[in-house]
Structures are given as C-alpha cells and as structure tokens.
Motif scaffolding. Structure first.
Motif, PDB file in Angstrom:
ATOM      1  N   GLY A  80       0.597  -1.297  -0.006  1.00 12.85           N
ATOM      2  CA  GLY A  80      -0.224  -0.233   0.278  1.00 12.85           C
ATOM      3  C   GLY A  80       1.355   1.438  -0.082  1.00 12.85           C
ATOM      4  O   GLY A  80       2.083   1.611   0.758  1.00 12.85           O
ATOM      5  N   VAL A  81       0.361   2.122  -0.471  1.00 16.99           N
ATOM      6  CA  VAL A  81       1.738   2.941  -1.119  1.00 16.99           C
ATOM      7  C   VAL A  81       1.104   4.975  -1.063  1.00 16.99           C
ATOM      8  O   VAL A  81       0.098   4.371  -1.299  1.00 16.99           O
ATOM      9  CB  VAL A  81       2.429   3.381  -2.804  1.00 16.99           C
ATOM     10  CG1 VAL A  81       2.691   4.165  -3.097  1.00 16.99           C
ATOM     11  CG2 VAL A  81       2.799   1.905  -2.729  1.00 16.99           C
ATOM     12  N   LEU A  82       1.066   5.647   0.334  1.00 20.00           N
ATOM     13  CA  LEU A  82       0.527   6.659   0.430  1.00 20.00           C
ATOM     14  C   LEU A  82       1.798   7.647  -0.596  1.00 20.00           C
ATOM     15  O   LEU A  82       2.922   7.773  -0.098  1.00 20.00           O
ATOM     16  CB  LEU A  82       0.525   6.868   1.607  1.00 20.00           C
ATOM     17  CG  LEU A  82       0.592   8.783   1.897  1.00 20.00           C
ATOM     18  CD1 LEU A  82      -1.421   8.952   1.504  1.00 20.00           C
ATOM     19  CD2 LEU A  82       1.110   9.279   3.395  1.00 20.00           C
ATOM     20  N   TRP A  83       1.096   7.959  -1.655  1.00 21.85           N
ATOM     21  CA  TRP A  83       1.833   9.005  -2.735  1.00 21.85           C
ATOM     22  C   TRP A  83       1.878  10.333  -3.129  1.00 21.85           C
ATOM     23  O   TRP A  83       0.628  10.543  -2.482  1.00 21.85           O
ATOM     24  CB  TRP A  83       1.950   8.415  -4.104  1.00 21.85           C
ATOM     25  CG  TRP A  83       2.236   8.899  -5.253  1.00 21.85           C
ATOM     26  CD1 TRP A  83       2.867  10.525  -5.797  1.00 21.85           C
ATOM     27  CD2 TRP A  83       3.358   8.139  -5.504  1.00 21.85           C
ATOM     28  NE1 TRP A  83       3.366  10.554  -6.446  1.00 21.85           N
ATOM     29  CE2 TRP A  83       4.298   9.285  -6.262  1.00 21.85           C
ATOM     30  CE3 TRP A  83       3.987   7.219  -5.735  1.00 21.85           C
ATOM     31  CZ2 TRP A  83       5.533   9.016  -8.031  1.00 21.85           C
ATOM     32  CZ3 TRP A  83       4.987   7.219  -7.117  1.00 21.85           C
ATOM     33  CH2 TRP A  83       5.494   8.440  -7.865  1.00 21.85           C
ATOM     34  N   ILE A  84       2.581  11.363  -2.767  1.00 24.27           N
ATOM     35  CA  ILE A  84       2.535  12.709  -1.990  1.00 24.27           C
ATOM     36  C   ILE A  84       2.746  13.415  -3.038  1.00 24.27           C
ATOM     37  O   ILE A  84       4.490  13.073  -3.471  1.00 24.27           O
ATOM     38  CB  ILE A  84       2.997  12.678  -0.909  1.00 24.27           C
ATOM     39  CG1 ILE A  84       2.757  11.637   0.802  1.00 24.27           C
ATOM     40  CG2 ILE A  84       3.240  14.176  -0.526  1.00 24.27           C
ATOM     41  CD1 ILE A  84       4.116  11.529   2.040  1.00 24.27           C
ATOM     42  N   HIS A  85       2.007  14.085  -3.651  1.00 23.25           N
ATOM     43  CA  HIS A  85       2.538  14.214  -5.271  1.00 23.25           C
ATOM     44  C   HIS A  85       2.999  15.906  -4.661  1.00 23.25           C
ATOM     45  O   HIS A  85       3.144  16.279  -3.669  1.00 23.25           O
ATOM     46  CB  HIS A  85       1.295  15.332  -6.006  1.00 23.25           C
ATOM     47  CG  HIS A  85       0.364  16.160  -4.800  1.00 23.25           C
ATOM     48  ND1 HIS A  85       1.068  17.552  -5.138  1.00 23.25           N
ATOM     49  CD2 HIS A  85      -0.611  16.232  -4.220  1.00 23.25           C
ATOM     50  CE1 HIS A  85      -0.581  18.601  -4.789  1.00 23.25           C
ATOM     51  NE2 HIS A  85      -0.737  18.010  -4.172  1.00 23.25           N
ATOM     52  N   GLY A  86       4.516  16.259  -5.617  1.00 28.97           N
ATOM     53  CA  GLY A  86       4.784  17.739  -5.790  1.00 28.97           C
ATOM     54  C   GLY A  86       4.016  18.241  -5.827  1.00 28.97           C
ATOM     55  O   GLY A  86       2.955  18.981  -6.227  1.00 28.97           O
ATOM     56  N   GLY A  87       4.981  19.808  -6.093  1.00 28.72           N
ATOM     57  CA  GLY A  87       4.503  21.434  -6.476  1.00 28.72           C
ATOM     58  C   GLY A  87       4.929  22.061  -5.680  1.00 28.72           C
ATOM     59  O   GLY A  87       4.508  23.124  -5.539  1.00 28.72           O
ATOM     60  N   GLY A  88       6.253  22.099  -4.980  1.00 27.83           N
ATOM     61  CA  GLY A  88       7.256  22.637  -4.764  1.00 27.83           C
ATOM     62  C   GLY A  88       5.655  23.776  -2.911  1.00 27.83           C
ATOM     63  O   GLY A  88       6.013  24.538  -2.555  1.00 27.83           O
ATOM     64  N   TYR A  89       4.883  22.073  -2.519  1.00 25.61           N
ATOM     65  CA  TYR A  89       4.544  22.434  -1.432  1.00 25.61           C
ATOM     66  C   TYR A  89       3.439  23.367  -1.574  1.00 25.61           C
ATOM     67  O   TYR A  89       2.143  23.742  -0.799  1.00 25.61           O
ATOM     68  CB  TYR A  89       4.989  23.178   0.016  1.00 25.61           C
ATOM     69  CG  TYR A  89       5.915  22.385   0.421  1.00 25.61           C
ATOM     70  CD1 TYR A  89       5.837  21.053   0.515  1.00 25.61           C
ATOM     71  CD2 TYR A  89       7.393  22.471   0.193  1.00 25.61           C
ATOM     72  CE1 TYR A  89       6.684  20.183   1.121  1.00 25.61           C
ATOM     73  CE2 TYR A  89       8.414  21.760   0.923  1.00 25.61           C
ATOM     74  CZ  TYR A  89       8.026  20.596   1.466  1.00 25.61           C
ATOM     75  OH  TYR A  89       8.943  19.444   1.320  1.00 25.61           O
ATOM     76  N   ALA A  90       3.006  24.075  -2.941  1.00 19.76           N
ATOM     77  CA  ALA A  90       2.245  25.030  -2.913  1.00 19.76           C
ATOM     78  C   ALA A  90       1.309  24.313  -3.899  1.00 19.76           C
ATOM     79  O   ALA A  90       0.246  25.295  -4.270  1.00 19.76           O
ATOM     80  CB  ALA A  90       2.883  26.093  -3.725  1.00 19.76           C
ATOM     81  N   LEU A  91       1.416  23.735  -4.756  1.00 19.51           N
ATOM     82  CA  LEU A  91       0.749  23.715  -6.772  1.00 19.51           C
ATOM     83  C   LEU A  91       0.426  21.650  -6.651  1.00 19.51           C
ATOM     84  O   LEU A  91       0.762  21.278  -5.942  1.00 19.51           O
ATOM     85  CB  LEU A  91       1.865  23.878  -7.249  1.00 19.51           C
ATOM     86  CG  LEU A  91       2.227  25.057  -8.016  1.00 19.51           C
ATOM     87  CD1 LEU A  91       3.780  25.336  -8.612  1.00 19.51           C
ATOM     88  CD2 LEU A  91       1.426  25.870  -9.277  1.00 19.51           C
ATOM     89  N   GLU A  92      -0.746  21.933  -7.668  1.00 21.57           N
ATOM     90  CA  GLU A  92      -0.691  20.148  -7.875  1.00 21.57           C
ATOM     91  C   GLU A  92      -2.005  20.092  -6.555  1.00 21.57           C
ATOM     92  O   GLU A  92      -2.441  20.531  -6.183  1.00 21.57           O
ATOM     93  CB  GLU A  92       0.453  19.702  -8.235  1.00 21.57           C
ATOM     94  CG  GLU A  92       1.085  20.407  -8.978  1.00 21.57           C
ATOM     95  CD  GLU A  92       2.568  19.675  -9.585  1.00 21.57           C
ATOM     96  OE1 GLU A  92       2.387  18.448  -8.866  1.00 21.57           O
ATOM     97  OE2 GLU A  92       3.386  20.554  -9.971  1.00 21.57           O
ATOM     98  N   LEU A  93      -2.311  18.620  -7.427  1.00 23.07           N
ATOM     99  CA  LEU A  93      -3.163  18.117  -6.626  1.00 23.07           C
ATOM    100  C   LEU A  93      -2.611  16.041  -7.479  1.00 23.07           C
ATOM    101  O   LEU A  93      -2.155  15.931  -8.645  1.00 23.07           O
ATOM    102  CB  LEU A  93      -4.694  18.128  -7.371  1.00 23.07           C
ATOM    103  CG  LEU A  93      -4.813  17.674  -8.912  1.00 23.07           C
ATOM    104  CD1 LEU A  93      -6.432  18.205  -8.398  1.00 23.07           C
ATOM    105  CD2 LEU A  93      -4.814  19.622  -9.563  1.00 23.07           C
ATOM    106  N   PRO A  94      -3.277  15.270  -6.652  1.00 24.88           N
ATOM    107  CA  PRO A  94      -3.237  14.022  -6.949  1.00 24.88           C
ATOM    108  C   PRO A  94      -3.197  13.843  -8.270  1.00 24.88           C
ATOM    109  O   PRO A  94      -1.940  12.714  -8.890  1.00 24.88           O
ATOM    110  CB  PRO A  94      -4.069  13.421  -6.034  1.00 24.88           C
ATOM    111  CG  PRO A  94      -3.999  14.296  -4.963  1.00 24.88           C
ATOM    112  CD  PRO A  94      -4.117  15.248  -5.141  1.00 24.88           C
TER     113      PRO A  94
END
Length: 319
Positions: A80-94
């Motif tokens: 089971g993988v908890l995948w945390i998206h990138g984006g400089g802590y400010a951008l994007e979504l899964p």
C-alpha cells in the motif's frame, strides 16, 4: 550556478529551453493561476486503474480528500503506497501524477492512496504534514479492503512530495504508531537553507527563485527563523537512524542535487539501506520528459528498486 543549454543532456535541451521561456520561475500570482487551471482535473481519472475518492474529517471539521488507485484486477498481499504529489508545497493535486501511479500499480499490483493535502497558499506548515499523516492512518486502517499487506506500507513522492515523504517518515518514526516498510523520495525538497546547487541556480522547471518563493509560503512565519523543525525541512534532522530504506534519484543540475546527495549519504551513514542514482545533465523533474532516455531510465530505476524492496523489506504494525 548558471545552467547553460550545453550542460543539459541533449535530449532534455529543447524542452528545457521552452520551459525557461514560458515560465522562468514561479511567483505567488503564477501559483494561483496554475492552481486555478489544474484544479479542473480534480475528480477525473485518466488511467486504466480503478479510481475512488474518500474524505477524512480533520480535527477542525473540514474534509481532506484522498484518491485511491488500484489495479482493475485486484490482487492480494500487495504493498500500500501513500503517494504525496509534488509542486513546491504550493501547487498541483494528486490527479496530475496519475501516470506514475499507473506504472507502479500495473507493474507491482500496489494500491496507491494519494492525498489532496493542504497547499501552502491556503495554510502553511504543518497543515500538509498533518494531512499526510491522517492519510497514512487511513491507509493503515483500510488494508484489508484492498488486499494490502499491513506490514508493507510505503510512502513515496517527488520534489515537495519527496520532502513530505522524508518528513512523514521522521514524524511516524518518532510517534511510533505506524510502521513504514520503505520510502521513495526522488529529487526531494528537503532544505530551506541555501546549498551549493540551490544557490543562484537558473535551471528549467525549478530554480533558486522558485525555491525561495515556495519555502516562504510553506514555512510562513517560521521562514528565516531559528525555529524551523525537521518535520518542516528534513535536512535539519539531527538523527536519521531507524528510518525505512530509501529509494531516490536526482539530476546533477537540479537545485535539490546537493541536499539530496547529503541526505542520502547521512541515511547510509546512519545504517539505513539506500538505493540511489545521480543523472548527469538532468534538471528538476526530468523524468516526466518521456522522449528522453534519461527519463525512462530514472522511472525504470524506481520500478526496479520498488520491486526489489517488495521482496526484502517489511514492517509489522505496532500492537
């Protein structure tokens, strides 16, 4: 460090030049515009995986959305993988990283849980970390429903997602409530302080200016103080012992090159198994440029080591 086109891998140059021209660096205004444009993808599935959305109630009563991606033919005893998206802590979504979910899920049978964590323009640290930990708790508590091995929970992410991966592993180790089998943090965003590679770096996709803007947003009132905890900037951690094995890669033109190499070296010195590769001539997020041989090699490096770690590393959940 001025990054010339000649320093870039030949297959990355054309794309790097175009990205530099379109958006030389991020600003708070650009971040708002980008998020407004990409938020229309929230709730869409562009993969061949099963896709679900669930909602976790936060302490303040608000809802945290998590996305669950699983193979169309469910399997048993998978990671089971908890995948945390990138984006400089400010951008994007899964949803923007769904192609990576599909590659891992289709090749390994893994189930991916991806939180739509609080972005820094909405609330700074520790909001994102708290959301990620709540999502990890949800993953631990729903293993049986998805055929997930309770002793093989994995945390993964790139860039700011890699920074949150490192932070979450520190946080989980110290709390002692959830055991993580191994972690994946590629070109992670770990250090709010300047390093040899992040100082005066003007590489495509991410550079010194973007980095400073993003750390200011993420740290909020903590920025520039002596009160920044390792859970916010993992490079500040003094003790890396007892952390799960780490899979990572980074390009040598990336602003995060120095902090990644230093962190990996410190993990290894602390007795943590590491699987790490440096890519010459590669800037930040180069692995998304699918026509480049370096990108394909990096993504295969991640998959190969994921498969290996699946056979080697397990962590029983605390009673």
């Amino acid at each position: 460090m001025h990054i010339t086109e000649e320093m870039m891998d030949p297959e990355l140059r054309k794309t790097g030049k175009a990205i530099r021209q379109m958006m030389p660096y991020v600003t708070p205004t650009r971040i708002k515009l980008i998020n407004k444009a990409t938020d229309v993808l929230r709730g869409t599935n562009r993969t061949n995986l099963n896709y679900e959305q669930h909602y976790i109630t936060r302490a303040d009563g608000s809802k945290l959305r998590i996305c669950v991606y699983s193979p169309q033919t469910p399997q048993e005893n998978v990671p089971g993988v908890l995948w945390i998206h990138g984006g400089g802590y400010a951008l994007e979504l899964p949803e923007l990283e769904a192609s990576a979910f599909a590659q891992i899920a289709n090749e390994t049978g893994a189930v991916i849980v991806a939180p739509d964590y609080t972005r820094s323009p909405d609330r700074p640290y520790p909001a994102a970390l708290e959301d990620c930990y709540a999502s990890l708790e949800w993953l631990r508590d729903h293993t049986d429903e998805y055929g997930i091995r309770s002793d093989q929970l994995v945390v993964a992410g790139g860039s700011a997602g890699g920074g949150l991966t490192a932070a979450l592993n520190l946080y989980a180790r110290d709390k002692g409530e959830i055991a993580i089998a191994f972690q994946i943090a590629f070109y992670p965003m770990l250090d709010d302080q300047p390093t040899a590679s992040s100082l005066n770096n003007d590489a495509p996709i991410w550079n010194t200016k973007s980095n400073e803007v993003s750390w200011r947003l993420y740290l909020g009132d903590l920025y520039g103080t002596h009160s920044i905890p390792a859970y916010a900037a993992p490079a500040r951690a003094t003790d890396l012992s007892g952390l799960p094995p780490m899979i990572s890669f980074v390009g040598d033109l990336d602003p995060f090159y120095s902090e990644t190499v230093t962190f990996i070296d410190r993990l290894a010195a602390s007795g943590v198994p590491t699987y790490f590769k440096v890519y010459s001539g590669a800037y930040h997020a180069f692995n998304i440029i699918k026509h480049a041989e370096l990108a394909n090699d990096a993504n295969q490096f991640l998959i190969d080591n994921f498969k290996y770690c699946m056979t080697q590393y397990f962590a029983e959940q605390p009673k």
